[in-house]
Design an enzyme around this catalytic site. Structure first.
Site, PDB file in Angstrom:
ATOM      1  N   ASP A 154       0.864  -1.176   0.000  1.00  0.00           N
ATOM      2  CA  ASP A 154       0.000   0.000   0.000  1.00  0.00           C
ATOM      3  C   ASP A 154       0.911   1.241   0.000  1.00  0.00           C
ATOM      4  O   ASP A 154       2.064   1.164   0.441  1.00  0.00           O
ATOM      5  CB  ASP A 154      -0.869  -0.038   1.263  1.00  0.00           C
ATOM      6  CG  ASP A 154      -1.597   1.254   1.495  1.00  0.00           C
ATOM      7  OD1 ASP A 154      -2.367   1.663   0.618  1.00  0.00           O
ATOM      8  OD2 ASP A 154      -1.382   1.873   2.565  1.00  0.00           O
ATOM      9  N   TYR A 203      -0.154   5.080   0.750  1.00  0.00           N
ATOM     10  CA  TYR A 203      -0.350   6.186   1.708  1.00  0.00           C
ATOM     11  C   TYR A 203      -0.586   5.648   3.116  1.00  0.00           C
ATOM     12  O   TYR A 203      -1.524   4.904   3.359  1.00  0.00           O
ATOM     13  CB  TYR A 203      -1.511   7.083   1.257  1.00  0.00           C
ATOM     14  CG  TYR A 203      -1.253   7.666  -0.115  1.00  0.00           C
ATOM     15  CD1 TYR A 203      -0.285   8.649  -0.286  1.00  0.00           C
ATOM     16  CD2 TYR A 203      -1.918   7.188  -1.232  1.00  0.00           C
ATOM     17  CE1 TYR A 203      -0.002   9.159  -1.547  1.00  0.00           C
ATOM     18  CE2 TYR A 203      -1.651   7.691  -2.497  1.00  0.00           C
ATOM     19  CZ  TYR A 203      -0.686   8.679  -2.646  1.00  0.00           C
ATOM     20  OH  TYR A 203      -0.407   9.174  -3.897  1.00  0.00           O
ATOM     21  N   THR A 261       1.580   3.729   4.506  1.00  0.00           N
ATOM     22  CA  THR A 261       2.422   2.527   4.619  1.00  0.00           C
ATOM     23  C   THR A 261       3.853   2.844   4.183  1.00  0.00           C
ATOM     24  O   THR A 261       4.793   2.732   4.969  1.00  0.00           O
ATOM     25  CB  THR A 261       1.835   1.377   3.774  1.00  0.00           C
ATOM     26  OG1 THR A 261       0.516   1.116   4.241  1.00  0.00           O
ATOM     27  CG2 THR A 261       2.685   0.118   3.880  1.00  0.00           C
ATOM     28  N   ARG A 265      -8.188  13.033   5.918  1.00  0.00           N
ATOM     29  CA  ARG A 265      -7.855  11.654   5.538  1.00  0.00           C
ATOM     30  C   ARG A 265      -9.071  10.730   5.742  1.00  0.00           C
ATOM     31  O   ARG A 265      -9.367   9.890   4.896  1.00  0.00           O
ATOM     32  CB  ARG A 265      -6.668  11.179   6.382  1.00  0.00           C
ATOM     33  CG  ARG A 265      -6.340   9.695   6.271  1.00  0.00           C
ATOM     34  CD  ARG A 265      -5.768   9.320   4.935  1.00  0.00           C
ATOM     35  NE  ARG A 265      -5.253   7.952   4.941  1.00  0.00           N
ATOM     36  CZ  ARG A 265      -4.968   7.273   3.856  1.00  0.00           C
ATOM     37  NH1 ARG A 265      -5.141   7.813   2.661  1.00  0.00           N
ATOM     38  NH2 ARG A 265      -4.490   6.053   3.934  1.00  0.00           N
ATOM     39  N   SER A 324      -2.224   0.731  -5.033  1.00  0.00           N
ATOM     40  CA  SER A 324      -2.757   1.870  -4.273  1.00  0.00           C
ATOM     41  C   SER A 324      -4.009   2.463  -4.897  1.00  0.00           C
ATOM     42  O   SER A 324      -4.208   2.413  -6.113  1.00  0.00           O
ATOM     43  CB  SER A 324      -1.672   2.950  -4.180  1.00  0.00           C
ATOM     44  OG  SER A 324      -2.171   4.132  -3.615  1.00  0.00           O
ATOM     45  N   ASN A 325      -4.801   3.094  -4.022  1.00  0.00           N
ATOM     46  CA  ASN A 325      -5.934   3.915  -4.455  1.00  0.00           C
ATOM     47  C   ASN A 325      -5.466   5.146  -5.237  1.00  0.00           C
ATOM     48  O   ASN A 325      -6.260   5.752  -5.969  1.00  0.00           O
ATOM     49  CB  ASN A 325      -6.686   4.440  -3.224  1.00  0.00           C
ATOM     50  CG  ASN A 325      -7.629   3.417  -2.615  1.00  0.00           C
ATOM     51  OD1 ASN A 325      -7.944   2.401  -3.226  1.00  0.00           O
ATOM     52  ND2 ASN A 325      -8.086   3.695  -1.402  1.00  0.00           N
ATOM     53  N   LYS A 334     -10.163   0.108  -2.994  1.00  0.00           N
ATOM     54  CA  LYS A 334     -10.000  -0.890  -1.935  1.00  0.00           C
ATOM     55  C   LYS A 334     -11.145  -0.724  -0.926  1.00  0.00           C
ATOM     56  O   LYS A 334     -11.557   0.404  -0.697  1.00  0.00           O
ATOM     57  CB  LYS A 334      -8.674  -0.688  -1.192  1.00  0.00           C
ATOM     58  CG  LYS A 334      -7.433  -0.867  -2.026  1.00  0.00           C
ATOM     59  CD  LYS A 334      -6.250  -0.402  -1.187  1.00  0.00           C
ATOM     60  CE  LYS A 334      -4.941  -0.605  -1.913  1.00  0.00           C
ATOM     61  NZ  LYS A 334      -3.816  -0.086  -1.115  1.00  0.00           N
ATOM     62  N   SER A 387       0.352  -3.544   4.331  1.00  0.00           N
ATOM     63  CA  SER A 387      -0.361  -2.276   4.508  1.00  0.00           C
ATOM     64  C   SER A 387      -0.400  -1.905   5.979  1.00  0.00           C
ATOM     65  O   SER A 387      -0.396  -2.774   6.849  1.00  0.00           O
ATOM     66  CB  SER A 387      -1.795  -2.382   3.974  1.00  0.00           C
ATOM     67  OG  SER A 387      -2.468  -1.146   4.140  1.00  0.00           O
ATOM     68  N   ASN A 431      -2.935   0.204   6.778  1.00  0.00           N
ATOM     69  CA  ASN A 431      -4.355   0.548   6.921  1.00  0.00           C
ATOM     70  C   ASN A 431      -5.150  -0.710   7.259  1.00  0.00           C
ATOM     71  O   ASN A 431      -5.203  -1.652   6.453  1.00  0.00           O
ATOM     72  CB  ASN A 431      -4.882   1.168   5.624  1.00  0.00           C
ATOM     73  CG  ASN A 431      -4.248   2.525   5.342  1.00  0.00           C
ATOM     74  OD1 ASN A 431      -4.437   3.465   6.096  1.00  0.00           O
ATOM     75  ND2 ASN A 431      -3.452   2.612   4.278  1.00  0.00           N
ATOM     76  N   PHE A 467      -8.297  -1.508   7.309  1.00  0.00           N
ATOM     77  CA  PHE A 467      -9.344  -1.976   6.374  1.00  0.00           C
ATOM     78  C   PHE A 467      -8.725  -2.674   5.158  1.00  0.00           C
ATOM     79  O   PHE A 467      -9.305  -3.607   4.588  1.00  0.00           O
ATOM     80  CB  PHE A 467     -10.244  -0.808   5.919  1.00  0.00           C
ATOM     81  CG  PHE A 467      -9.633   0.074   4.878  1.00  0.00           C
ATOM     82  CD1 PHE A 467      -8.842   1.146   5.223  1.00  0.00           C
ATOM     83  CD2 PHE A 467      -9.831  -0.186   3.525  1.00  0.00           C
ATOM     84  CE1 PHE A 467      -8.257   1.962   4.264  1.00  0.00           C
ATOM     85  CE2 PHE A 467      -9.252   0.618   2.545  1.00  0.00           C
ATOM     86  CZ  PHE A 467      -8.458   1.694   2.923  1.00  0.00           C
ATOM     87  N   ASP A 468      -7.536  -2.231   4.802  1.00  0.00           N
ATOM     88  CA  ASP A 468      -6.814  -2.778   3.645  1.00  0.00           C
ATOM     89  C   ASP A 468      -6.236  -4.158   3.989  1.00  0.00           C
ATOM     90  O   ASP A 468      -6.231  -5.081   3.163  1.00  0.00           O
ATOM     91  CB  ASP A 468      -5.693  -1.780   3.315  1.00  0.00           C
ATOM     92  CG  ASP A 468      -5.136  -1.880   1.919  1.00  0.00           C
ATOM     93  OD1 ASP A 468      -5.729  -2.564   1.071  1.00  0.00           O
ATOM     94  OD2 ASP A 468      -4.089  -1.236   1.680  1.00  0.00           O
TER      95      ASP A 468
END
Ligand code: LAC
Length: 223
Positions: free
Chosen positions: A12, A14, A16, A42, A118-119, A151, A175, A177, A179-180
């Site tokens: 990931d 952002y 990470t 964010r 990545s998003n 994602k 990651s 994040n 949720f990721d």
């Protein structure tokens, strides 16, 4: 310990590889509490990615970030000129890597094929990786923009399988994040959670295979 053979690692971006907190420095120009402002920005940015995927109304991560910024300015009752808004947005093009990332990536690259998944829009990713001089470490830079979904849609993780040409069990997804992490594990990747702050994991799904605090710990765990 991560079981089984790993051939590629997908990271990931952002939060990470690069620190989203670095954007807060520019937020000081408009917000008295820059950290709270940045945190809200964010959170809204991610919320809008979830909403747009659910609504089937994709717009790229740059646009989503602009809309989240607009909300955050209004939420905090602030004034920001067009120039200040542009400077805030441009902070996403000047991300700051976490300190140990620049030395850990070359070590990992010796043993694994590395990717970013990545998003971020293709322009955001390319510019950010060029400016941080990290681009050379990645064989693939994969943006969700190719499928116009965010994602944690399984189709995003499948995109990495298609591009990297490994089986999903052969890919370690990394990651910070939560949720990721849950999304990638639910898809079927091996997953490492970079938990720098000792946060709790969202109890939504399967747990990651590995939890570390830094890229150095990740590198050591894979030896
Ligand atoms: C990304 C978001 C999740 O880089 O930070 O995909």
């Amino acid at each position: 310990m991560v079981r089984g053979k790993i051939r590629g690692i997908a990271f990931d971006m952002y939060g990470t590889i690069v620190d989203v907190g670095s954007v807060a420095e520019v937020c000081k120009e408009v917000a008295p509490d820059a950290v709270a402002f940045n945190r809200q920005w964010r959170a809204k940015q991610l919320e809008y990615t979830f909403l747009r995927s659910l609504m089937g109304k994709y717009q790229d991560f740059w646009r989503v970030s602009e809309q989240a910024l607009e909300f955050t300015i209004q939420r905090f009752g602030l004034q920001a000129s067009a120039v200040q808004r542009r400077r805030l947005m441009e902070a996403w093009l000047h991300p700051r890597p976490y300190p140990e990332v620049t030395t850990a990536l070359p070590r990992l690259k010796e043993r694994y094929a590395l990717a970013v998944l990545s998003n971020g829009s293709p322009r955001m990713l390319r510019t950010g990786l060029e400016r941080t001089r990290l681009l050379e470490h990645f064989r693939w830079v994969i943006s969700v923009d190719a499928i116009r979904l965010y994602k944690p849609s399984p189709r995003v993780y499948q995109l990495a399988v298609i591009k990297m040409k490994f089986r999903k069990e052969e890919i370690l997804f990394v990651s910070s994040n939560s949720f990721d992490v849950v999304g990638a594990k639910s898809f079927g990747f091996k997953v490492c959670w970079i938990n720098r702050t000792g946060a709790p994991l969202d109890p939504l799904g399967p747990k990651p295979d590995l939890v570390v605090r830094t890229f150095d710990e990740l590198s050591m765990a894979l030896e």
